[in-house]
Design a protein around this motif. Structure first.
Motif, short mmCIF file in Angstrom:
data_model
loop_
_atom_site.label_atom_id
_atom_site.label_comp_id
_atom_site.label_asym_id
_atom_site.label_seq_id
_atom_site.Cartn_x
_atom_site.Cartn_y
_atom_site.Cartn_z
N UNK A 9 15.13 5.72 9.14
CA UNK A 9 14.21 6.79 8.77
C UNK A 9 13.14 6.20 7.86
N UNK A 10 12.02 6.88 7.81
CA UNK A 10 10.92 6.47 6.94
C UNK A 10 10.70 7.59 5.96
N UNK A 11 10.71 7.25 4.67
CA UNK A 11 10.62 8.27 3.63
C UNK A 11 9.82 7.73 2.45
N UNK A 12 9.39 8.64 1.59
CA UNK A 12 8.66 8.25 0.38
C UNK A 12 9.56 7.40 -0.51
N UNK A 13 8.97 6.40 -1.12
CA UNK A 13 9.73 5.49 -1.98
C UNK A 13 10.24 6.23 -3.22
N UNK A 14 11.45 5.87 -3.65
CA UNK A 14 12.03 6.42 -4.88
C UNK A 14 12.67 5.28 -5.66
N UNK A 15 13.08 5.58 -6.87
CA UNK A 15 13.76 4.57 -7.68
C UNK A 15 15.12 4.21 -7.10
N UNK A 16 15.66 5.03 -6.23
CA UNK A 16 16.96 4.77 -5.62
C UNK A 16 16.94 3.78 -4.47
N UNK A 17 15.76 3.38 -4.02
CA UNK A 17 15.69 2.43 -2.91
C UNK A 17 15.91 1.00 -3.40
N UNK A 66 6.29 -9.21 -0.81
CA UNK A 66 7.61 -9.06 -1.42
C UNK A 66 7.49 -8.59 -2.87
N UNK A 67 6.61 -9.25 -3.63
CA UNK A 67 6.40 -8.89 -5.03
C UNK A 67 5.81 -7.49 -5.14
N UNK A 68 4.87 -7.16 -4.26
CA UNK A 68 4.27 -5.82 -4.31
C UNK A 68 5.35 -4.76 -4.17
N UNK A 69 6.23 -4.91 -3.18
CA UNK A 69 7.29 -3.92 -3.00
C UNK A 69 8.21 -3.87 -4.22
N UNK A 70 8.63 -5.02 -4.70
CA UNK A 70 9.60 -5.07 -5.80
C UNK A 70 9.02 -4.56 -7.11
N UNK A 118 6.34 1.28 -6.24
CA UNK A 118 6.78 2.52 -6.89
C UNK A 118 5.84 2.89 -8.05
N UNK A 119 5.47 1.89 -8.84
CA UNK A 119 4.57 2.12 -9.97
C UNK A 119 3.22 2.67 -9.49
N UNK A 120 2.64 2.08 -8.46
CA UNK A 120 1.36 2.56 -7.94
C UNK A 120 1.50 3.94 -7.31
N UNK A 121 2.64 4.21 -6.70
CA UNK A 121 2.90 5.53 -6.14
C UNK A 121 2.91 6.58 -7.24
N UNK A 122 3.63 6.30 -8.32
CA UNK A 122 3.70 7.24 -9.45
C UNK A 122 2.33 7.50 -10.06
N UNK A 123 1.49 6.47 -10.09
CA UNK A 123 0.16 6.59 -10.69
C UNK A 123 -0.86 7.22 -9.75
N UNK A 124 -0.47 7.46 -8.50
CA UNK A 124 -1.39 8.05 -7.54
C UNK A 124 -2.41 7.06 -7.00
N UNK A 125 -2.12 5.77 -7.08
CA UNK A 125 -3.03 4.74 -6.59
C UNK A 125 -2.80 4.42 -5.11
N UNK A 126 -1.56 4.48 -4.68
CA UNK A 126 -1.19 4.23 -3.28
C UNK A 126 0.15 4.89 -3.03
#
Length: 173
Positions: free
Chosen positions: A9-17, A30-34, A38-46
């Motif tokens: 499944x494809x879902x929005x990223x969370x801290x649980x992933x 790899x570094x971007x994901x790690x 999540x940080x950019x998602x929380x900030x509304x950047x991506x």
């Protein structure tokens, strides 16, 4: 969609992933994901979306990010300029799209792209999006996107797919 799609499944990223074991072969992705997705998602950047196995949801097998943007008229391919205004054209941008190396060859990269395009198409009913832009990380990625209908933007490494073509790919009017 792959025939194994029901296994993922494809879902929005969370801290649980679980992002720690992800390896697509590109250190930046790899570094971007790690560290940043999540940080950019929380900030509304991506907005980040992850491909995970059903039903457990871990580990992350692939991901993509979406953001809004605009492209100057002068940067549009000549074959797409007719009928466009000579001011910035609204676009959605697929910022990153990556698949863990252990998942390659299963069609899941195309599933991720299809999900991103479908998500953008749904949003375009509410927010003006004339096209989708991607910035391939390398030639293999550029070939992947071009195989799915994206074409080069002049004087740029970026590729573009109009919403008209995206909706045709999705089977939408």
């Amino acid at each position: 969609m792959t025939k194994d799609r029901e296994r993922y499944r494809i879902e929005a990223i969370t801290s649980g992933h679980d992002r720690a074991a992800f390896d697509c072969g590109h250190p930046f992705l790899n570094v971007y994901l790690a560290q940043f997705a999540r940080q950019n998602d929380r900030k509304g950047l991506a907005r980040a979306f992850v491909l995970v196995p059903q039903p457990a949801g871990n580990p992350v097998l692939g991901y993509y990010t979406l953001m809004s943007g605009a492209v100057a008229f002068k940067h549009m391919p000549p074959n797409l300029r007719q009928g466009l205004p000579k001011y910035p054209i609204p676009v959605a941008r697929i910022g990153e799209l990556a698949l863990d190396q252990r998942q390659k060859g299963k069609g899941l990269g195309s599933d991720l792209l299809l999900d991103a395009v479908a998500r953008i198409a749904r949003a375009s009913a509410q927010v003006a999006v004339w096209a989708i832009i991607v910035d391939p990380i390398d030639q293999a990625a550029a070939t992947f996107y071009q195989h799915h209908g994206f074409q080069p933007l002049p004087d740029s490494e970026a590729l573009i797919l109009t919403m008209k073509d995206a909706k045709a790919w999705l089977g939408q009017p």
